[in-house]
Design a protein around this motif. Structure first.
Motif, PDB file in Angstrom:
ATOM      1  N   ALA A   1     -15.363   4.797  -4.253  1.00 55.00           N
ATOM      2  CA  ALA A   1     -14.812   3.691  -5.036  1.00 55.00           C
ATOM      3  C   ALA A   1     -15.210   3.818  -6.506  1.00 55.00           C
ATOM      4  N   ALA A   2     -16.462   4.186  -6.755  1.00 52.90           N
ATOM      5  CA  ALA A   2     -16.924   4.333  -8.134  1.00 52.90           C
ATOM      6  C   ALA A   2     -16.209   5.471  -8.845  1.00 52.90           C
ATOM      7  N   ARG A   3     -16.057   6.607  -8.162  1.00 52.46           N
ATOM      8  CA  ARG A   3     -15.398   7.754  -8.796  1.00 52.46           C
ATOM      9  C   ARG A   3     -13.913   7.461  -9.032  1.00 52.46           C
ATOM     10  N   LEU A   4     -13.269   6.763  -8.086  1.00 54.59           N
ATOM     11  CA  LEU A   4     -11.851   6.430  -8.260  1.00 54.59           C
ATOM     12  C   LEU A   4     -11.664   5.469  -9.426  1.00 54.59           C
ATOM     13  N   ASP A   5     -12.574   4.528  -9.569  1.00 55.44           N
ATOM     14  CA  ASP A   5     -12.508   3.605 -10.704  1.00 55.44           C
ATOM     15  C   ASP A   5     -12.712   4.342 -12.023  1.00 55.44           C
ATOM     16  N   ASP A   6     -13.633   5.304 -12.047  1.00 52.46           N
ATOM     17  CA  ASP A   6     -13.811   6.117 -13.254  1.00 52.46           C
ATOM     18  C   ASP A   6     -12.515   6.809 -13.647  1.00 52.46           C
ATOM     19  N   ALA A   7     -11.825   7.386 -12.652  1.00 50.40           N
ATOM     20  CA  ALA A   7     -10.578   8.100 -12.928  1.00 50.40           C
ATOM     21  C   ALA A   7      -9.495   7.139 -13.403  1.00 50.40           C
ATOM     22  N   ALA A   8      -9.408   5.976 -12.759  1.00 47.81           N
ATOM     23  CA  ALA A   8      -8.353   5.016 -13.108  1.00 47.81           C
ATOM     24  C   ALA A   8      -8.532   4.458 -14.511  1.00 47.81           C
ATOM     25  N   ASN A   9      -9.764   4.432 -15.000  1.00 44.75           N
ATOM     26  CA  ASN A   9     -10.027   3.848 -16.320  1.00 44.75           C
ATOM     27  C   ASN A   9     -10.202   4.878 -17.426  1.00 44.75           C
ATOM     28  N   LEU A  10     -10.007   6.138 -17.117  1.00 43.67           N
ATOM     29  CA  LEU A  10     -10.255   7.182 -18.101  1.00 43.67           C
ATOM     30  C   LEU A  10      -9.395   6.993 -19.351  1.00 43.67           C
ATOM     31  N   VAL A  11      -8.099   6.854 -19.191  1.00 42.84           N
ATOM     32  CA  VAL A  11      -7.205   6.665 -20.342  1.00 42.84           C
ATOM     33  C   VAL A  11      -7.307   5.256 -20.913  1.00 42.84           C
ATOM     34  N   PRO A  12      -7.292   4.200 -20.079  1.00 50.25           N
ATOM     35  CA  PRO A  12      -7.393   2.851 -20.646  1.00 50.25           C
ATOM     36  C   PRO A  12      -8.644   2.629 -21.490  1.00 50.25           C
ATOM     37  N   ALA A  13      -9.776   3.187 -21.077  1.00 49.64           N
ATOM     38  CA  ALA A  13     -10.998   2.984 -21.851  1.00 49.64           C
ATOM     39  C   ALA A  13     -10.886   3.603 -23.231  1.00 49.64           C
ATOM     40  N   ARG A  14     -10.257   4.751 -23.311  1.00 49.96           N
ATOM     41  CA  ARG A  14     -10.127   5.408 -24.614  1.00 49.96           C
ATOM     42  C   ARG A  14      -9.094   4.710 -25.489  1.00 49.96           C
ATOM     43  N   LEU A  15      -8.057   4.163 -24.883  1.00 42.04           N
ATOM     44  CA  LEU A  15      -7.139   3.339 -25.660  1.00 42.04           C
ATOM     45  C   LEU A  15      -7.848   2.084 -26.154  1.00 42.04           C
ATOM     46  N   SER A  16      -8.649   1.476 -25.298  1.00 42.83           N
ATOM     47  CA  SER A  16      -9.398   0.282 -25.697  1.00 42.83           C
ATOM     48  C   SER A  16     -10.310   0.584 -26.885  1.00 42.83           C
ATOM     49  N   ALA A  17     -11.002   1.723 -26.824  1.00 43.59           N
ATOM     50  CA  ALA A  17     -11.884   2.102 -27.918  1.00 43.59           C
ATOM     51  C   ALA A  17     -11.098   2.338 -29.206  1.00 43.59           C
ATOM     52  N   ALA A  18      -9.956   3.008 -29.089  1.00 49.03           N
ATOM     53  CA  ALA A  18      -9.138   3.277 -30.274  1.00 49.03           C
ATOM     54  C   ALA A  18      -8.617   1.982 -30.890  1.00 49.03           C
ATOM     55  N   LEU A  19      -8.174   1.052 -30.045  1.00 52.84           N
ATOM     56  CA  LEU A  19      -7.679  -0.232 -30.549  1.00 52.84           C
ATOM     57  C   LEU A  19      -8.810  -1.040 -31.185  1.00 52.84           C
ATOM     58  N   ALA A  20      -9.983  -1.062 -30.540  1.00 50.52           N
ATOM     59  CA  ALA A  20     -11.109  -1.811 -31.095  1.00 50.52           C
ATOM     60  C   ALA A  20     -11.503  -1.257 -32.462  1.00 50.52           C
ATOM     61  N   ALA A  21     -11.504   0.070 -32.595  1.00 48.26           N
ATOM     62  CA  ALA A  21     -11.837   0.672 -33.880  1.00 48.26           C
ATOM     63  C   ALA A  21     -10.776   0.350 -34.926  1.00 48.26           C
ATOM     64  N   GLY A  22      -9.510   0.505 -34.538  1.00 48.78           N
ATOM     65  CA  GLY A  22      -8.434   0.253 -35.486  1.00 48.78           C
ATOM     66  C   GLY A  22      -8.331  -1.199 -35.912  1.00 48.78           C
ATOM     67  N   LEU A  23      -8.747  -2.109 -35.032  1.00 47.90           N
ATOM     68  CA  LEU A  23      -8.643  -3.544 -35.323  1.00 47.90           C
ATOM     69  C   LEU A  23      -9.962  -4.126 -35.821  1.00 47.90           C
ATOM     70  N   ALA A  24     -10.929  -3.276 -36.134  1.00 48.56           N
ATOM     71  CA  ALA A  24     -12.233  -3.751 -36.614  1.00 48.56           C
ATOM     72  C   ALA A  24     -12.118  -4.706 -37.808  1.00 48.56           C
ATOM     73  N   PRO A  25     -11.186  -4.488 -38.746  1.00 48.75           N
ATOM     74  CA  PRO A  25     -11.105  -5.415 -39.880  1.00 48.75           C
ATOM     75  C   PRO A  25     -10.799  -6.856 -39.492  1.00 48.75           C
TER      76      PRO A  25
END
Length: 316
Positions: free
Chosen positions: A195-219
């Motif tokens: 379950a933990a490994r499957l969750d890691d795989a399922a969130n691989l792309v969303p987490a990086r999009l989240s990070a990119a959006l958080a950085a871009g929206l920092a202002p």
């Protein structure tokens, strides 16, 4: 109405429902899934990876199959397709509830109610609240807002855009199982591995999009895009989670605060590294994290809806 248009509209409506209504107080489908998973676990539990993988597969495949069947029933009616996608999106999103819980923690801290804040923070994190002072609770809250923005908002929207109702329901099944059995306790170290490994795989792309959006929206929270990106590049790898690391680092950089450090989970001490620069979070930073979370959610909705529209011509 094309199926991809119905999917995009359903995502928009479901997001709006979560924004206005939040999670249903009674009869929440995710809670029902959790009860089903717990009942099945009483029959399937063995202290082995194979047993845990079988348990996880039965529940996830069953949930995805139910989503596929529901979409087939709704296939001939555009209105039903939209309504079905909207209802599934509303059921699996948790943005409003996340922000409500974080604001409740901030309210108790601002009032000097440390015992109440310790009780409230348990709604968001699994670490031992008895060891947390006011600064520790503020840090825990900001970190939870960051991680759960990805898990409870961005990831469902992306999976819904990519795979419709089966993607929405399947993702929430995976994420719920990870919360239930994916932690490193003696009982679940092996049984929860799949379950933990499957969750890691399922969130691989969303987490990086989240990070990119958080950085871009920092202002939007008075932060620096450059500082947020630097924190992700430099610090994300310090975190033991491959997905929480980038998101928490991006929030740390955007807020100009230092996150991470030593946490206690059920008597087990875990060092999550240092993320970002600046002072430790204060109570007032919880509100800033909540605003950033809302902005990231809106950005993810735009990406998901645009993706759902754009895949139509390629799919045909």
């Amino acid at each position: 109405m094309k199926s991809t248009s119905a999917r995009a509209l359903g995502l928009l409506l479901g997001y709006g429902a979560d924004l206005m209504l939040g999670d249903p107080r009674r009869g929440h489908p995710v809670a029902g899934f959790g009860r089903l998973a717990a009942a099945l676990e009483r029959r399937t539990y063995r202290d082995s990876r194979a047993a845990g993988a079988g348990h996880t597969a039965v529940l996830v495949i069953g949930t995805v199959s139910a989503g596929i069947a529901a979409e087939r029933v709704a296939h001939r009616s555009p209105i039903i397709r939209v309504a079905l996608t909207a209802a599934a999106t509303w059921a699996v999103l948790g943005g409003r509830s996340l922000r409500r819980e974080a604001n409740a923690v901030a309210t108790r801290l601002a009032a000097g109610d440390l015992p109440g804040a310790r009780r409230q923070i348990t709604h968001l994190v699994g670490r031992d609240p008895a060891t947390l002072d006011q600064a520790g609770i503020a840090r825990a809250c900001v970190e939870s807002v960051a991680e759960n923005t990805s898990d409870a908002v961005v990831a469902p929207l992306l999976w819904g855009a990519m795979a419709g109702v089966p993607g929405l329901l399947g993702y929430r099944a995976v994420n719920t199982l990870d919360a239930m059995i994916g932690h490193r306790s003696p009982r679940y170290a092996r049984f929860g591995w799949a379950a933990a490994r499957l969750d890691d795989a399922a969130n691989l792309v969303p987490a990086r999009l989240s990070a990119a959006l958080a950085a871009g929206l920092a202002p939007t929270v008075g932060g620096s895009v450059r500082a947020a990106r630097r924190a992700v590049r430099r610090d994300a790898g310090h975190h033991p989670s491959p997905n929480a690391g980038p998101v928490e680092a991006a929030f740390a950089g955007a807020l100009g605060r230092t996150l991470g450090g030593v946490n206690v989970y059920g008597g087990t001490v875990e060092d999550r590294g240092t993320l970002g620069d600046g002072p430790a979070p204060r109570t007032t930073d919880i509100a800033r994290a909540v605003r950033l979370s809302a902005a990231v959610g809106a950005g993810a909705l735009a990406v998901a809806a645009g993706w759902a529209f754009s895949i139509g011509p390629r799919a045909r």
